[in-house]
Design a protein around this motif. Sequence first.
Motif, short mmCIF file in Angstrom:
data_model
loop_
_atom_site.label_atom_id
_atom_site.label_comp_id
_atom_site.label_asym_id
_atom_site.label_seq_id
_atom_site.Cartn_x
_atom_site.Cartn_y
_atom_site.Cartn_z
N LEU A 175 0.83 -1.20 0.00
CA LEU A 175 0.00 0.00 0.00
C LEU A 175 0.87 1.25 0.00
CD1 LEU A 175 -2.55 -1.16 2.73
CD2 LEU A 175 -2.89 -1.22 0.26
N VAL A 176 0.26 2.39 -0.33
CA VAL A 176 0.98 3.67 -0.38
C VAL A 176 0.56 4.51 0.84
CG1 VAL A 176 1.33 5.80 -1.66
CG2 VAL A 176 1.15 3.62 -2.89
N PRO A 177 1.52 4.86 1.71
CA PRO A 177 1.14 5.63 2.90
C PRO A 177 1.04 7.13 2.63
CG PRO A 177 3.49 5.16 2.96
CD PRO A 177 2.94 4.48 1.72
N ILE A 178 0.04 7.76 3.25
CA ILE A 178 0.01 9.21 3.37
C ILE A 178 0.48 9.53 4.78
CG2 ILE A 178 -1.36 11.32 3.31
CD1 ILE A 178 -3.40 9.94 1.56
N LEU A 179 1.67 10.09 4.90
CA LEU A 179 2.20 10.50 6.21
C LEU A 179 1.61 11.86 6.55
CD1 LEU A 179 5.99 9.57 5.75
CD2 LEU A 179 4.02 8.06 6.15
N GLU A 180 1.08 12.00 7.77
CA GLU A 180 0.41 13.25 8.15
C GLU A 180 0.97 13.81 9.46
OE1 GLU A 180 -4.02 15.24 8.89
OE2 GLU A 180 -3.80 13.06 8.83
N LYS A 217 0.54 14.48 3.88
CA LYS A 217 -0.60 15.36 4.16
C LYS A 217 -0.14 16.37 5.20
CE LYS A 217 -5.48 15.44 5.48
NZ LYS A 217 -6.74 14.65 5.61
N LEU A 218 -0.05 17.63 4.80
CA LEU A 218 0.57 18.66 5.63
C LEU A 218 -0.35 19.86 5.82
CD1 LEU A 218 4.06 18.58 3.84
CD2 LEU A 218 3.41 17.38 5.95
N THR A 219 -0.17 20.53 6.94
CA THR A 219 -0.87 21.78 7.17
C THR A 219 -0.47 22.80 6.10
OG1 THR A 219 -0.78 21.32 9.55
CG2 THR A 219 -1.29 23.60 8.89
N ILE A 220 -1.43 23.58 5.62
CA ILE A 220 -1.11 24.61 4.62
C ILE A 220 -0.08 25.56 5.24
CG2 ILE A 220 -2.02 26.42 3.13
CD1 ILE A 220 -4.80 25.05 3.49
N VAL A 240 -0.56 16.65 -0.15
CA VAL A 240 -1.93 17.14 0.01
C VAL A 240 -2.00 17.96 1.30
CG1 VAL A 240 -2.80 15.14 -1.23
CG2 VAL A 240 -2.76 15.09 1.26
N ALA A 241 -3.03 18.79 1.37
CA ALA A 241 -3.16 19.75 2.47
C ALA A 241 -4.37 19.43 3.33
CB ALA A 241 -3.28 21.17 1.93
N LEU A 242 -4.20 19.52 4.64
CA LEU A 242 -5.33 19.42 5.55
C LEU A 242 -5.86 20.82 5.86
CD1 LEU A 242 -4.26 20.07 8.83
CD2 LEU A 242 -2.84 18.15 8.12
N SER A 243 -7.14 20.91 6.17
CA SER A 243 -7.72 22.23 6.45
C SER A 243 -7.41 22.70 7.86
CB SER A 243 -9.23 22.23 6.19
OG SER A 243 -9.87 21.16 6.84
N GLY A 244 -7.21 21.77 8.79
CA GLY A 244 -6.65 22.10 10.09
C GLY A 244 -7.46 23.02 10.99
N GLY A 245 -8.74 23.21 10.71
CA GLY A 245 -9.55 24.11 11.51
C GLY A 245 -9.83 25.43 10.84
N TYR A 246 -9.17 25.72 9.72
CA TYR A 246 -9.52 26.90 8.95
C TYR A 246 -10.93 26.73 8.38
CZ TYR A 246 -4.50 28.18 8.73
OH TYR A 246 -3.21 28.52 9.04
N SER A 247 -11.64 27.83 8.21
CA SER A 247 -12.91 27.77 7.51
C SER A 247 -12.66 27.33 6.07
CB SER A 247 -13.59 29.14 7.51
OG SER A 247 -12.86 30.05 6.69
N MET A 261 0.42 21.67 -4.00
CA MET A 261 -0.39 20.95 -3.02
C MET A 261 -1.83 20.91 -3.52
SD MET A 261 0.98 22.60 0.60
CE MET A 261 0.37 21.32 1.70
N ILE A 262 -2.53 19.81 -3.19
CA ILE A 262 -3.97 19.73 -3.42
C ILE A 262 -4.64 19.49 -2.07
CG2 ILE A 262 -3.68 18.86 -5.77
CD1 ILE A 262 -4.48 16.06 -4.70
N ALA A 263 -5.94 19.67 -2.01
CA ALA A 263 -6.65 19.56 -0.75
C ALA A 263 -6.88 18.10 -0.34
CB ALA A 263 -7.99 20.27 -0.85
N SER A 264 -6.91 17.89 0.98
CA SER A 264 -7.49 16.68 1.56
C SER A 264 -8.26 17.15 2.79
CB SER A 264 -6.42 15.66 1.93
OG SER A 264 -7.02 14.54 2.55
#
Length: 301
Positions: A175-180, A217-220, A240-247, A261-264
């Motif tokens: 499998l391919v891991p997304i490290l976050e 998967k990283l914080t913007i 890919v980017a996490l929204s992290g609590g941003y609106s 980066m693309i969104a996740s």
Amino acid sequence: MAQDRFAAQMERMHTGKGFIAALDQSGGSTPKALRLYGVTEDMYDGEEAMFDEIHAMRSRIILSPGFTGEKVIGAILFERTMRGEVAGKPTADLLWEDRGIVPFLKIDKGLTDKSDGVQLMKPIPGLVDTLREAEGSGIFGTKERSVIHEANAKGIEAIVSQQFDIGRTVLSCGLVPILEPEVDIHSPTKVEAETILKERILSHLDTLQDGQNIMLKLTIPTQDGLYDAVADHPRVVRVVALSGGYSTDEACARLARQPKMIASFSRALTEGLTKQMSDAEFNDALGANIDQIYRASVAGA
């Protein structure tokens, strides 16, 4: 057949235009996600009923007309969702075969208490068995989250080391891991923490062998383009980017300035959706969120 599917999914992850939907709320975050969806604790009785409600919510999202591979290239699932069915079909198969969306599985089991300014992942019992089950269920990759609160070099190195160690186990199971390694958006040392994180990621990426390809998967980042060098590394399929609590609006505005980066997104994807909506209202609202996140994800492409 399985190899052809994996190769097609790898190509989609590497070059596809769109974003990854995070539909992986687990035990701790499920009640909050349901409250935002208009389902309060007094509307279900016990854990099983709670998970039935969240599965119904996820199924409604997956089956919505706008939730297709045209704009959503991947989806991260919770274990119960992977083991369940949507419209009478195993979830991973429906996502890929019917919607053109690559399925991932959340594998972390929560966080330890904060130490050295970070929260590592708790041990993951039965990890290899879960990974073998996932691979047999048509899952392409995994996602595993830990959190950085401060620009503490020792703590950040521990986070990155743990992420890569688990990532290698995931790779060994096909499998391919997304490290976050998430950086808390409220951290007073966010900029400094992100700089250290980038350096440690690049260092660990250089230890991977040919064919050991991962995602992150990283914080913007506060500094636009900070992770471009990570995205360009030959062992990285996608960042890919996490929204992290941003609106949703702020997350999309920030993401649009990150061309590699693309969104996740999780909460930002479901913002404004409620169980009480008619199907038409629900589909329109979800479609608007998908369109906004898609535009931010392809803005710099």
